[in-house]
Write a protein that holds these residues in place. Structure first.
Motif, PDB file in Angstrom:
ATOM      1  N   ARG A  87       0.834  -1.210   0.000  1.00 52.86           N
ATOM      2  CA  ARG A  87       0.000   0.000   0.000  1.00 52.86           C
ATOM      3  C   ARG A  87       0.867   1.258   0.000  1.00 52.86           C
ATOM      4  O   ARG A  87       0.483   2.275  -0.571  1.00 52.86           O
ATOM      5  CB  ARG A  87      -0.956  -0.003   1.192  1.00 52.86           C
ATOM      6  N   GLN A  88       2.001   1.192   0.660  1.00 50.70           N
ATOM      7  CA  GLN A  88       2.894   2.350   0.658  1.00 50.70           C
ATOM      8  C   GLN A  88       3.531   2.555  -0.715  1.00 50.70           C
ATOM      9  O   GLN A  88       3.821   3.673  -1.106  1.00 50.70           O
ATOM     10  CB  GLN A  88       3.987   2.173   1.719  1.00 50.70           C
ATOM     11  N   ARG A  89       3.715   1.480  -1.456  1.00 48.89           N
ATOM     12  CA  ARG A  89       4.402   1.557  -2.735  1.00 48.89           C
ATOM     13  C   ARG A  89       3.453   1.826  -3.898  1.00 48.89           C
ATOM     14  O   ARG A  89       3.769   2.585  -4.815  1.00 48.89           O
ATOM     15  CB  ARG A  89       5.153   0.257  -2.993  1.00 48.89           C
ATOM     16  N   PHE A  90       2.270   1.191  -3.895  1.00 49.65           N
ATOM     17  CA  PHE A  90       1.394   1.242  -5.069  1.00 49.65           C
ATOM     18  C   PHE A  90       0.065   1.906  -4.742  1.00 49.65           C
ATOM     19  O   PHE A  90      -0.587   1.557  -3.762  1.00 49.65           O
ATOM     20  CB  PHE A  90       1.120  -0.174  -5.587  1.00 49.65           C
ATOM     21  N   SER A  91      -0.347   2.831  -5.570  1.00 48.23           N
ATOM     22  CA  SER A  91      -1.664   3.448  -5.388  1.00 48.23           C
ATOM     23  C   SER A  91      -2.643   2.852  -6.385  1.00 48.23           C
ATOM     24  O   SER A  91      -3.255   3.544  -7.193  1.00 48.23           O
ATOM     25  CB  SER A  91      -1.578   4.965  -5.570  1.00 48.23           C
ATOM     26  N   VAL A  92      -2.748   1.536  -6.359  1.00 46.31           N
ATOM     27  CA  VAL A  92      -3.727   0.842  -7.184  1.00 46.31           C
ATOM     28  C   VAL A  92      -4.661   0.067  -6.263  1.00 46.31           C
ATOM     29  O   VAL A  92      -4.409  -0.088  -5.069  1.00 46.31           O
ATOM     30  CB  VAL A  92      -3.043  -0.126  -8.173  1.00 46.31           C
ATOM     31  N   ALA A  93      -5.745  -0.413  -6.849  1.00 43.20           N
ATOM     32  CA  ALA A  93      -6.722  -1.169  -6.074  1.00 43.20           C
ATOM     33  C   ALA A  93      -6.106  -2.478  -5.599  1.00 43.20           C
ATOM     34  O   ALA A  93      -5.638  -3.272  -6.400  1.00 43.20           O
ATOM     35  CB  ALA A  93      -7.944  -1.443  -6.931  1.00 43.20           C
ATOM     36  N   MET A  94      -6.127  -2.702  -4.293  1.00 46.22           N
ATOM     37  CA  MET A  94      -5.584  -3.923  -3.720  1.00 46.22           C
ATOM     38  C   MET A  94      -6.591  -4.508  -2.759  1.00 46.22           C
ATOM     39  O   MET A  94      -7.287  -3.772  -2.051  1.00 46.22           O
ATOM     40  CB  MET A  94      -4.267  -3.651  -2.987  1.00 46.22           C
ATOM     41  N   THR A  95      -6.674  -5.827  -2.727  1.00 43.25           N
ATOM     42  CA  THR A  95      -7.619  -6.463  -1.827  1.00 43.25           C
ATOM     43  C   THR A  95      -6.984  -7.672  -1.169  1.00 43.25           C
ATOM     44  O   THR A  95      -5.958  -8.186  -1.633  1.00 43.25           O
ATOM     45  CB  THR A  95      -8.911  -6.858  -2.575  1.00 43.25           C
ATOM     46  N   LEU A  96      -7.600  -8.113  -0.073  1.00 40.14           N
ATOM     47  CA  LEU A  96      -7.091  -9.244   0.707  1.00 40.14           C
ATOM     48  C   LEU A  96      -8.093 -10.387   0.674  1.00 40.14           C
ATOM     49  O   LEU A  96      -9.301 -10.162   0.523  1.00 40.14           O
ATOM     50  CB  LEU A  96      -6.853  -8.845   2.160  1.00 40.14           C
ATOM     51  N   SER A  97      -7.592 -11.608   0.844  1.00 44.01           N
ATOM     52  CA  SER A  97      -8.480 -12.762   0.950  1.00 44.01           C
ATOM     53  C   SER A  97      -7.833 -13.805   1.847  1.00 44.01           C
ATOM     54  O   SER A  97      -6.822 -14.397   1.487  1.00 44.01           O
ATOM     55  CB  SER A  97      -8.759 -13.359  -0.432  1.00 44.01           C
ATOM     56  N   HIS A  98      -8.417 -13.974   3.028  1.00 47.60           N
ATOM     57  CA  HIS A  98      -7.966 -15.026   3.951  1.00 47.60           C
ATOM     58  C   HIS A  98      -9.086 -15.329   4.930  1.00 47.60           C
ATOM     59  O   HIS A  98     -10.115 -14.651   4.954  1.00 47.60           O
ATOM     60  CB  HIS A  98      -6.672 -14.633   4.675  1.00 47.60           C
ATOM     61  N   SER A  99      -8.911 -16.341   5.749  1.00 44.34           N
ATOM     62  CA  SER A  99      -9.999 -16.869   6.567  1.00 44.34           C
ATOM     63  C   SER A  99     -10.403 -15.959   7.722  1.00 44.34           C
ATOM     64  O   SER A  99     -11.453 -16.186   8.325  1.00 44.34           O
ATOM     65  CB  SER A  99      -9.618 -18.255   7.111  1.00 44.34           C
ATOM     66  N   ASN A 100      -9.615 -14.968   8.050  1.00 48.40           N
ATOM     67  CA  ASN A 100      -9.995 -14.060   9.131  1.00 48.40           C
ATOM     68  C   ASN A 100     -10.974 -12.981   8.686  1.00 48.40           C
ATOM     69  O   ASN A 100     -11.483 -12.226   9.510  1.00 48.40           O
ATOM     70  CB  ASN A 100      -8.754 -13.382   9.727  1.00 48.40           C
ATOM     71  N   LEU A 101     -11.228 -12.889   7.390  1.00 48.66           N
ATOM     72  CA  LEU A 101     -12.176 -11.908   6.876  1.00 48.66           C
ATOM     73  C   LEU A 101     -13.587 -12.481   6.915  1.00 48.66           C
ATOM     74  O   LEU A 101     -13.798 -13.694   6.951  1.00 48.66           O
ATOM     75  CB  LEU A 101     -11.814 -11.521   5.441  1.00 48.66           C
ATOM     76  N   THR A 102     -14.579 -11.594   6.878  1.00 50.55           N
ATOM     77  CA  THR A 102     -15.961 -12.045   6.854  1.00 50.55           C
ATOM     78  C   THR A 102     -16.303 -12.591   5.467  1.00 50.55           C
ATOM     79  O   THR A 102     -15.592 -12.345   4.483  1.00 50.55           O
ATOM     80  CB  THR A 102     -16.914 -10.888   7.178  1.00 50.55           C
ATOM     81  N   ASP A 103     -17.408 -13.313   5.391  1.00 50.28           N
ATOM     82  CA  ASP A 103     -17.841 -13.845   4.099  1.00 50.28           C
ATOM     83  C   ASP A 103     -18.084 -12.725   3.098  1.00 50.28           C
ATOM     84  O   ASP A 103     -17.752 -12.855   1.911  1.00 50.28           O
ATOM     85  CB  ASP A 103     -19.119 -14.667   4.273  1.00 50.28           C
ATOM     86  N   ASN A 104     -18.665 -11.618   3.561  1.00 49.95           N
ATOM     87  CA  ASN A 104     -18.937 -10.508   2.647  1.00 49.95           C
ATOM     88  C   ASN A 104     -17.646  -9.855   2.151  1.00 49.95           C
ATOM     89  O   ASN A 104     -17.564  -9.411   1.003  1.00 49.95           O
ATOM     90  CB  ASN A 104     -19.832  -9.467   3.321  1.00 49.95           C
ATOM     91  N   GLN A 105     -16.644  -9.778   3.006  1.00 50.38           N
ATOM     92  CA  GLN A 105     -15.363  -9.203   2.584  1.00 50.38           C
ATOM     93  C   GLN A 105     -14.697 -10.081   1.537  1.00 50.38           C
ATOM     94  O   GLN A 105     -14.139  -9.583   0.542  1.00 50.38           O
ATOM     95  CB  GLN A 105     -14.449  -9.022   3.799  1.00 50.38           C
TER      96      GLN A 105
END
Length: 759
Positions: free
Chosen positions: A295-313
Motif C-alpha cells: 500500500r505504501q508503494r502502489f496506489s492501485v486497487a488492492m484487496t485481501l483474501s484469507h480466513s480471518n475476513l468475513t464472508d462478505n469481505q
C-alpha cells in the motif's frame, strides 16, 4: 431470477454438485432453452434429495442414462454467464483429475462461501469512505497519546499514500475500527467523502484495468533502485523479460536479501502493463507486513483474501478481482482460484511452507496448482524462499524452473553467526541454560532486542505424577494433554478436548503432579522472573486469537517497545525486526527424530528461517541453538555450510532411497470408530490396487503415527511409483472401483496425492 417451471424438454444438463461422490448429475433444462443458451461453468440451483443445492453446469447433452420422466428439472439459473474463465474451468477439471477429488467439491473450492451458497455475483454500488482532513494530515500522532486506538488509526491514515480508505479496507485492517474513526470525525481529523478511493474500481473511470494502472512509488524510489545489488537486478530483469508468457522462477534468497523488493519491482512492471497480480503467502500472520509495504508503494486497487475476513469481505475481494476492480490480491492458499480479469503474474512467497498444502477435503498443493494455472494463463509464476523445498530445488536442477539466487543481504546488513550451545549436564532454568541467559543479558544491555523460539505452545506438553508415573492422556487421542497454566486447563492439541487442571494424581491419590517438558508459557514465566524490568511479548496461537492482536504486537516490536520476543512457528519467517540482535532456538533437538522423512528438511528450514530474524539492519546478529546433540550431522552442516549444502546432501540421500522428488507418492487414509474397519478396508484396497499391474509399489496398510485421534482409529496405505503416470493410472482405477469394497460406507477415507507428511 424468477423460478423456472417444470418442462418436458429433453435437453439434459450435466452438473457437478459439492458432495463426496465421483460423478455428475443429470437434470432437465427449462423449456425453450437449447444447448447454445447455457455456458459451462454457470451456477444453477437444483433439487437434491429433500434440499436445494448449488450446482455447476459441466456440459449439456441430448441423452441420459436415466429415463427423462425420472429426471428432475433445475430450480433456477443463477448466472447469465460463467463467473470463471474457460482457462480457470480447465484448471478445476485438471485439479479434480490429478488429485482424484470429486469435481463438485473442487468447483465449490473455487468460489467464496457467499457464491457457493447462491448469492448474486454483484458488488454493493456504494461504500462509505474516510479521508484525512487538512488538520488530520498535519496533527502529530503524539497528540493522541491518551487515546491509543485513535492514535493508531490516525497513524494508519497518515502512513499510507492513498487519500481515502473504505469501510471494507478498515474492516480488513481492524474489525473494531468504528469507535476510533467516529472520535476522529468528531475532532475533525477525518472526514467522510464520496467514494473516490483509488483502492476501489467505483471511482475509476471505466475499468481500472482498461488502461495502464497508475503506479505510485515512494519518494525514495530512485534511491531504492540505486541500492539494488546486481543479483536483485538480474532477478528482476529475468522475470520481467518473460511477462506475457509462461515460465516458472525459483527465487532463492537468503533471509534479509531483499526478496520483497524484487517482488515489488516486478509487480510494478506488471501493473504498468495494465495487468493483475496474485500474491500468495502461507499464513495469515504474514499478510499485514506485506499489505503495508504494498500500500505504501502502489496506489492501485488492492484487496485481501484469507480466513480471518468475513464472508462478505471475501465475496467483495473475489468479485473485485474477477471484474477487474482490483489490481493486486494478497491472500492465503484459498485465494489461489480467485479469477483474474487481466492476469499478469502469480507469486508464492515462502514456497517451501507446508501450509500451502490443503490437509482436509480437497487436498491440493497451492504451489503446484499455481504453476499449472500459470501455464494455462500463459503468465510467469515466481516462487520465493530462503529455504526452497527439495522438490523445487530438484525442478530447478532439472531446468524445469529458472533458478534466481540472492546470496547477499540487502544494504549493509550481514548474515548472523550461528552457534551450537551444548547443554548436556548443564543446569537449566525452565529450559534456559546459564550460558544462554548470559547472552540474553549481554544483548539486552547493548539495547538490542532478543528473540526466543520454541515451537510448542502451552506451559508443558506433559503432566506426570512424580510418585507413580501416571501421565495425563487424552481419552480420545493417542496423545498427552498439554498443560495451559494460565487458564488452569489440560488441553489436547489434536481434538481440542479440555479438562480442568488436576490438583492430585487420580491414580495414586497422593503423588505430586509435575509438568514435564517445555512450552512457551513456561519459558515466558522463566523470562519474567529473570528479566523483571524488561518488556516481553509472546506470540503464539493462544495470544493472537483476538482480531488485530498480532498486528498490535508486531507494531509494538517494530516500535522498539518490546525487549524480549518469544514465540512459535509464526515468528519463523517473513518478519522484519531490525533491532533483533540475538535469536535463541530453545530446543532444536525436538525436530531431530521423526518417523517422517520430511522432518529433517523442515527442521533445517525452521533453523535457517528463525535465524534470519537476527541482524537484519546495521547491528550484527547472533544465533544460538541449544542442543544435547552438538555432533549431529544435520546441525553441523547447517552451521558450517548453510542450507544449500544441506539440501544437496538431502537430495542425494532421497535419490538413493528413491524417495520424492525421485519417486511419486499418494497416501490412502481411512478412519473409523472401530479399529478393524479401516484396516479391513485398506487391506481390500491394497488387493484391488495390486490387481491393476500398474508397476506401482503398495506399502501397508499400517497404523497412522497417531493411531487414535478424536475417537477414531486411523490407518494408511502408501502408493509409490517411479513414474507419475503409472501412479495416476493406478489411482484412477482404484477410485473407480473403491465403492465395491465391503464396509466402505462404515469408514471415512481420503486420498492425498503428493502428501507433505505421513501423519
Amino acid at each position: 431470477m424468477a423460478k423456472l417451471t417444470d418442462t418436458a424438454s429433453r435437453l439434459i444438463l450435466r452438473v457437478a454438485i459439492a458432495v463426496p461422490l465421483y460423478r455428475l448429475f443429470d437434470y432437465l433444462a427449462p423449456a425453450g432453452l437449447d444447448e447454445y443458451s447455457l455456458a459451462s461453468g454457470i451456477r444453477l440451483e437444483v433439487p437434491f434429495g429433500n434440499r436445494k443445492k448449488i450446482a455447476y453446469l459441466v456440459e449439456t447433452s441430448q441423452h441420459s442414462e436415466i429415463e427423462p420422466n425420472k429426471l428432475k428439472p433445475i430450480g433456477r439459473i443463477l448466472d447469465d454467464k460463467p463467473l470463471l474463465s474457460a482457462k480457470d474451468l480447465r484448471l478445476l477439471h485438471w485439479a479434480s483429475h490429478y488429485y482424484h477429488h470429486p469435481l463438485g467439491e473442487v468447483f465449490s473450492a473455487a468460489f467464496p462461501t457467499t457464491l457457493r451458497n447462491g448469492k448474486a455475483a454483484s458488488l454493493q454500488s456504494a461504500e462509505q469512505c474516510y479521508a484525512l482532513t487538512e488538520a488530520g494530515k498535519t496533527t502529530p500522532c503524539e497528540h493522541l497519546k491518551r487515546s491509543p486506538k485513535q492514535q493508531q488509526v490516525l497513524a494508519y491514515f497518515q502512513n499510507l499514500k492513498p487519500a481515502s480508505l473504505t469501510e471494507t479496507d478498515l474492516a480488513q485492517w481492524d474489525k473494531n475500527w468504528r469507535p476510533a474513526v467516529k472520535a476522529l470525525l468528531a475532532k475533525s481529523l477525518l472526514k467522510q467523502i464520496v467514494s473516490d478511493n483509488p483502492y476501489t474500481l467505483q471511482h475509476v473511470e471505466g475499468n481500472a484495468l482498461a488502461t495502464k494502472l497508475p503506479v505510485y512509488e515512494t519518494t525514495h524510489n530512485d534511491v531504492t533502485k540505486l541500492q539494488l545489488n546486481t543479483e536483485q537486478q538480474a532477478a528482476i530483469d529475468a522475470v520481467i523479460d518473460t511477462l506475457g508468457k509462461f515460465a516458472v522462477f525459483l527465487l532463492e534468497g537468503i533471509t534479509g536479501s531483499g526478496k520483497t523488493e524484487v517482488y515489488m519491482q516486478i509487480i510494478r512492471s506488471v501493473l504498468e502493463r495494465g495487468q493483475q497480480v496474485l500474491v500468495l503467502v502461507p499464513e495469515i500472520n504474514l499478510t499485514p507486513q506485506l499489505e503495508e509495504r504494498f500500500r505504501q508503494r502502489f496506489s492501485v486497487a488492492m484487496t485481501l483474501s484469507h480466513s480471518n475476513l468475513t464472508d462478505n469481505q471475501r465475496h467483495a475481494a473475489w468479485l473485485n478481482m474477477q471484474q477487474g476492480s482490483s489490481a493486486i490480491l494478497l491472500g492465503t492458499r484459498s485465494a489461489l482460484f480467485t479469477p483474474l480479469k487481466k492476469p499478469g503474474l502469480i507469486i508464492l512467497d515462502e514456497e517451501h511452507d507446508a501450509s500451502f498444502k490443503q490437509q482436509e477435503g480437497f487436498r491440493f498443493s497451492a504451489r503446484d496448482v499455481a504453476i499449472m494455472r500459470g501455464k494455462l494463463l500463459n503468465i510467469p509464476v515466481l516462487l520465493g524462499s530462503a529455504t526452497p523445498s527439495l522438490e523445487s530445488l530438484h525442478n530447478a536442477n532439472q531446468q524445469r524452473y529458472q533458478h534466481l539466487i540472492l546470496s547477499k543481504r540487502a544494504g549493509n546488513a550481514v548474515e548472523p553467526t550461528l552457534h551450537l550451545l551444548d547443554i548436556r549436564n548443564k543446569k537449566m532454568h525452565n529450559g534456559l541454560s546459564d550460558a544462554l541467559i548470559a547472552e540474553l543479558h549481554k544483548a539486552l544491555a547493548n539495547n538490542g532486542q532478543v528473540l526466543l523460539f520454541l515451537n510448542r505452545r502451552g506451559f508443558a506438553p506433559t503432566l506426570i505424577c512424580h510418585g507413580c508415573g501416571w501421565v495425563a492422556r487424552c481419552r480420545h487421542c493417542d496423545a498427552n494433554l498439554v498443560i495451559h497454566n494460565h487458564e488452569k486447563l489440560l488441553r489436547c492439541h489434536h481434538c481440542g478436548k479440555e479438562e480442568r487442571l488436576l490438583p492430585t494424581c487420580p491414580a495414586c491419590k497422593v503423588g505430586e503432579l509435575m509438568p514435564l517438558g517445555l512450552g512457551t508459557e513456561r519459558i515466558e514465566e522463566a523470562l519474567r522472573e529473570l528479566f523483571p524490568d524488561k518488556t516481553l511479548v509472546r506470540l503464539d496461537r493462544d495470544t493472537t486469537q483476538r482480531k488485530g492482536s498480532l498486528e498490535r504486537y508486531l507494531a509494538q516490536i517494530n516500535q522498539g517497545k518490546a525487549d524480549i520476543i518469544l514465540g512459535t512457528q509464526m515468528l519463523a519467517k517473513g518478519h522484519h525486526f531490525p533491532n533483533v540482535t540475538l535469536v535463541a532456538i530453545v530446543d532444536v533437538d525436538s525436530g531431530l527424530f521423526s518417523v517422517d522423512y520430511h522432518a529433517t528438511e523442515r527442521l533445517a528450514q525452521t533453523v535457517i528461517q528463525v535465524s534470519g530474524r537476527a541482524g537484519r539492519a546495521e547491528k550484527p546478529g547472533k544465533v544460538i541453538l541449544q542442543t544435547r546433540h552438538p555432533d549431529h550431522k544435520l546441525l553441523n552442516t547447517l552451521i558450517r555450510e548453510g542450507y544449500r549444502r544441506f539440501a544437496d546432501t538431502a537430495l542425494a540421500e532421497r535419490k538413493e532411497a528413491l524417495l520424492p522428488p525421485f519417486s511419486y507418492h499418494a497416501l490412502l487414509r481411512a478412519q473409523a470408530d472401530k479399529s478393524h474397519l479401516p484396516l479391513d478396508f485398506l487391506q481390500a484396497a491394497a488387493v484391488l490396487a495390486k490387481s491393476y499391474k500398474s508397476g506401482t509399489q503398495i506399502l501397508g496398510p499400517v497404523p497412522a503415527p497417531m493411531e487414535k485421534r478424536a475417537g477414531l482409529y486411523r490407518y494408511q496405505l502408501l502408493f509409490q511409483s517411479n513414474k507419475r503416470n503409472d501412479l495416476q493410472k493406478c489411482l484412477t482405477e482404484l477410485i473407480a472401483n473403491i465403492d465395491s469394497i465391503k464396509h466402505v460406507k462404515k469408514i471415512r477415507w481420503s486420498l492425498d496425492v503428493d502428501p507433505v507428511d505421513l501423519f
